[in-house]
Enzyme design. Structure first.
Site, PDB file in Angstrom:
ATOM      1  N   ARG A  12      -0.917   2.017   7.377  1.00 23.35           N
ATOM      2  CA  ARG A  12       0.324   2.083   8.154  1.00 23.35           C
ATOM      3  C   ARG A  12       1.005   0.710   8.113  1.00 23.35           C
ATOM      4  O   ARG A  12       0.487  -0.238   8.691  1.00 23.35           O
ATOM      5  CB  ARG A  12      -0.023   2.495   9.589  1.00 23.35           C
ATOM      6  N   LYS A  18       0.555  -7.813  12.314  1.00 21.98           N
ATOM      7  CA  LYS A  18      -0.085  -8.033  13.607  1.00 21.98           C
ATOM      8  C   LYS A  18      -0.511  -9.475  13.790  1.00 21.98           C
ATOM      9  O   LYS A  18      -0.654 -10.238  12.836  1.00 21.98           O
ATOM     10  CB  LYS A  18      -1.270  -7.061  13.783  1.00 21.98           C
TER      11      LYS A  18
END
Ligand code: PT1
Length: 278
Positions: A251, A217
């Site tokens: 995740r 991210k």
């Protein structure tokens, strides 16, 4: 919470399988069913106990896909993966019809970044009797970064998750089947993501299993200056900090490196317990 024989006493890795043409780091790579299954089996081989299959990108700025299109992408992959492996399968969707269809195909977990707020989603999830992950975000991925304003982000995310948890329980979802996720990067700027990672133990203290996803991210790009395909080392550090505070499912796109890191963490945690005689 039990998934087959696996409890969530030990941290587990969830490998990401995007079957989208436009995902932020691996869009378009796994659109053929056989390629997708091959990638899923590779992630499982590397140590993922869950595979999260998603047909709609939810990164900041992404737009929605049609319901049928999403199902056409995801269902054949779930069906083929279920045939090929006993790995736990999670479906990353907000679409009630896809929740129901994937449940029929044998998925093990519903992962909804919109926390079952789409019309019919809560009812669908209840009908499947599957565990569900609910996640904090504001608005829609297309515009959520405009709502990244908080006074105390940990408090506000925690309160929101408590409220949504209670709403889901009141509607008939079993509390012991609900996981919580602070939603790293969803309507959050760097300082919010860092505060949430530092305060993750407060979300863990709510008593539900916590899922955390920071893989590749922007927050990691902002910290390292690295582009999206060179953020896995930063991701390992971030996910280990989450595990240290009690996160149970991580995740990630890249499994092998984090698996090694978890082995080190687990060995040290075990030595710590022995030392303390706990
Ligand atoms: C997540 C998650 C998810 N993230 C759960 N499901 C995505 N439960 C998809 C960026 O800032 O954290 N938890 N499903 C991917 N979404 C994003 C969000 C991707 C932000 C990238 C960013 O770069």
């Amino acid at each position: 919470m039990l998934f087959n024989n696996l409890d969530l006493q030990q941290p587990q890795i969830m490998g990401i399988l995007n079957v989208t043409p436009d995902s932020f780091s691996d869009g378009g790579s796994y659109c053929r069913v056989s390629d997708a299954v091959e990638q899923a089996l590779r992630l499982a081989q590397e140590g993922a106990t869950f595979i999260d299959v998603g047909g709609e990108s939810t990164r900041p700025g992404a737009s929605c896909v049609g319901s049928q299109e999403e199902m056409d992408r995801v269902l054949p992959v779930i069906e083929a993966l279920r045939q090929a492996s006993d790995v736990l399968i999670s479906v990353d969707t907000s679409n009630p019809q896809l929740m129901l269809e994937s449940a029929r195909l044998g998925v093990d977990l519903i992962n909804d970044v919109r926390s079952l707020t789409r019309p019919g989603a809560l009812e669908a999830a209840i009908q499947t009797d599957l565990p569900v992950c609910i996640m904090h975000m504001r608005g829609e991925p297309s515009s959520m970064q405009q709502q990244a304003e908080y006074t105390d982000v940990v408090d506000e995310v925690k309160s929101w998750l408590m409220l949504r948890l209670q709403q889901c329980v009141d509607a008939g979802l079993k509390k012991e089947k609900i996981l919580l996720d602070p939603g790293f990067g969803f309507a959050k700027h760097l300082q919010h993501n860092l505060a949430l990672l530092a305060g993750l133990h407060e979300i863990v203290a709510l008593g539900q299993p916590v899922l955390a996803g920071m893989s590749r991210k922007r927050m990691l790009g902002e910290l390292t200056g690295k582009d999206v395909n060179h953020r896995d080392a930063a991701g390992i550090a971030a996910h280990l900090l989450a595990v240290q505070q009690g996160a149970r499912i991580l995740r990630v796109h890249s499994v092998a490196g984090l698996k090694d890191a978890l082995k080190v963490w687990q060995a040290v945690a075990a030595a710590d317990r022995n030392l303390l005689g706990k």
